[in-house]
Design an enzyme around this catalytic site. Structure first.
Site, short mmCIF file in Angstrom:
data_model
loop_
_atom_site.label_atom_id
_atom_site.label_comp_id
_atom_site.label_asym_id
_atom_site.label_seq_id
_atom_site.Cartn_x
_atom_site.Cartn_y
_atom_site.Cartn_z
N TYR A 140 0.73 -1.30 0.12
CA TYR A 140 0.00 0.21 -0.16
C TYR A 140 0.92 1.23 -0.13
CZ TYR A 140 -3.20 -3.28 1.86
OH TYR A 140 -3.79 -4.73 1.37
N ASP B 247 -14.20 -15.97 8.61
CA ASP B 247 -12.59 -15.64 8.11
C ASP B 247 -11.92 -15.42 10.08
OD1 ASP B 247 -10.62 -14.51 7.80
OD2 ASP B 247 -11.25 -13.21 6.30
N LYS C 107 -2.20 -15.78 9.08
CA LYS C 107 -1.56 -15.19 9.92
C LYS C 107 -0.54 -15.52 11.31
CE LYS C 107 -3.58 -10.17 9.12
NZ LYS C 107 -2.54 -9.82 8.91
N TYR D 215 -12.94 -7.38 5.83
CA TYR D 215 -11.81 -6.85 5.00
C TYR D 215 -11.68 -8.62 4.95
CZ TYR D 215 -7.45 -6.93 3.52
OH TYR D 215 -5.99 -7.12 2.16
N1 PMP Z 1 -8.74 -11.86 6.11
C1 PMP Z 1 -8.76 -10.89 7.19
C2 PMP Z 1 -10.02 -10.83 8.04
C3 PMP Z 1 -7.42 -10.38 7.10
O1 PMP Z 1 -6.96 -9.44 8.35
C4 PMP Z 1 -6.25 -10.78 6.66
C5 PMP Z 1 -5.18 -9.92 6.31
N2 PMP Z 1 -5.21 -8.14 7.44
C6 PMP Z 1 -6.32 -11.36 5.03
C7 PMP Z 1 -8.02 -12.04 5.05
C8 PMP Z 1 -5.39 -11.34 4.17
O2 PMP Z 1 -4.54 -12.52 4.45
P1 PMP Z 1 -2.75 -12.17 3.38
O3 PMP Z 1 -2.29 -10.85 4.10
O4 PMP Z 1 -1.99 -13.41 4.52
O5 PMP Z 1 -2.89 -12.46 2.04
#
Ligand code: PMP
Length: 432
Positions: A20, A253, A282, A148
């Site tokens: 970003y 998620d 993560k 997100y």
């Molecule tokens: N889902 C959520 C809830 C996230 O917080 C993130 C990353 N911040 C992602 C998906 C995407 O994961 P990545 O950056 O490992 O592709």
């Protein structure tokens, strides 16, 4: 000047893209030489406390000895092998561990490379399941605003279309069905009125589009990137019943919420129900190597298996990479082998006490803490670059986004180190 003559930082700024960022104005960037525990060390010797757990994943701290040993040992035995037609102990041992700690109904594991990919996989599973059930028209998704789910195309389509980082692409994304984010916060009393708790709106959107919707996808309890917003788990319990009534799958998620961060091992732990599909990433490897997975229940897996073509249409080159599996197994053993609940609670209590001082500041809109997530929400947007530069001078690595100055410290952060983080956040809230 040729590239060979550039300093390391000059080369970086002229040739490497960062997350970003604007290539013409990349903002303050520091060269990191090494990391250990809660610290990252810069090339000039400055040590910063990593209050972000390096984008929320480094929960045991940097260069954790048990995790690096697991990776080293694995490197000497089997660094990688394709997963088609082959399997290996690291994948199986990690699978056993995941089954032990995740919700009981989630029995089938798909390993992949990153959080965004695990969301893609989850969404494909939902569409393939519906197809197999004879509902080929069910290929759209419902979600809540301010969510997100990642930066790849399908994941982007369920990020908030207005406030999310992807609004520029709106015209190119498939249109999904959005409802308001759950209005009742986690620590507020639940109101059993569909007009006030958000479920009335959810019901009307799901009912009106049931023949088109494959699944309802959302971040359970904590919306991360979309605003660090903590909502009431009863919304999820009732959404589960609604999805069941209408034949819609439920996807959680848990990429940001997994592995103890919220005070529960998974945010699903706040609920009385379980999702059909869960995304994890993560913290899965304690932040040591990129990895993620998507888990589902027998109903979905067997439904896909019984359909046509029967095979699930996804298979990344580095699927179940043994180094990543070994790192994840070591990280999960570390987590479950300690009193993580007590540790997270202690971090949360200290943050709540120290960040409360921000409530009286004129530009502060809200202060909130859940598990090991501490947030000062400002009334205005905060410049991430400005905050990053100032926090650096205080010996802390902080990178706010939007209106939120927040921390997700590593679980090994000592009380004194945590006080340095909260002092840095308070100062940013006063000065920015
Ligand atoms: N889902 C959520 C809830 C996230 O917080 C993130 C990353 N911040 C992602 C998906 C995407 O994961 P990545 O950056 O490992 O592709």
């Amino acid at each position: 000047m040729s590239a060979a003559d550039l300093s390391q930082l000059e080369f970086d700024q002229q040739h490497l893209w960062h997350p970003y960022t604007n290539v013409a104005k990349p903002g303050p960037t520091f060269v990191v030489k090494e990391s250990e525990g809660v610290h990252i060390t810069l090339d000039d010797g400055t040590r910063l406390i990593d209050a972000m757990s390096s984008w929320w994943c480094m929960m045991h701290g940097h260069k954790n000895p048990a995790i690096t040993k697991a990776i080293h040992d694995q490197l000497d035995t089997l660094p990688h092998v394709m997963f088609g037609g082959l399997t290996h102990d690291p994948a199986i041992d990690l699978g056993r561990k995941l089954l032990e700690i995740t919700p009981d109904s989630l029995t089938r594991i798909f390993y992949c490379d990153s959080g965004s990919v695990s969301v893609e996989v989850a969404m494909k599973m939902a569409v393939q399941y519906q197809h197999a059930m004879g509902h080929a028209g069910r290929s759209e998704f419902a979600t809540i605003r301010s969510g997100y789910h990642g930066d790849t195309w399908k994941a982007m389509s369920v990020c908030d279309p207005d406030t999310g980082m992807h609004h520029l692409f709106q015209g190119a994304l498939s249109v999904q069905h959005f409802v308001s984010r759950p209005p009742i916060r986690i620590h507020e009393d639940w109101i059993d009125d569909p007009a006030q708790n958000g479920l009335g709106e959810l019901r009307s959107v799901l009912e009106a589009n049931a023949d088109k919707i494959a699944a309802f996808i959302l971040e359970p309890v904590v919306q991360g990137t979309g605003g660090m917003y903590f909502y009431h788990p009863e919304y999820l319990n009732q959404a589960r019943a609604l999805c069941d009534e209408l034949g819609i799958l439920l996807i959680f998620d848990e990429i940001a919420t997994g592995f103890g961060r919220t005070g529960e091992l998974f945010a699903t732990g706040f609920c009385t129900v379980e999702p059909d599909i869960i995304c994890l990433g993560k913290g899965l490897t304690g932040g040591h190597i990129s990895f993620a997975c998507t888990m589902t229940n027998d109903r979905v897996a067997e439904g896909i298996g019984g359909g046509n073509p029967g095979i699930f249409m996804h298979g990344p080159t580095y699927m179940a990479n043994p180094l990543a599996c070994a790192a994840a197994k070591a990280s999960l053993d570390l987590l479950t082998g300690q009193d993580w609940r007590g540790t997270v609670a202690a971090i949360g209590e200290q943050m709540a006490a120290e960040l409360a001082l921000a409530r009286d500041l004129p530009n502060v809109a809200d202060v909130r803490v859940l598990g090991a997530i501490g947030v000062i929400e400002m009334k205005h947007r905060v410049s991430a670059d400005e905050a990053h530069a100032r926090a650096h001078d205080m010996g802390v690595f902080l990178r706010p986004f939007g209106t939120n100055i927040y921390t997700m410290p590593p679980f090994i952060t000592s009380p004194d180190q945590l006080s340095e983080i909260t002092a840095g956040m308070l100062r940013l809230a006063r000065e920015l």
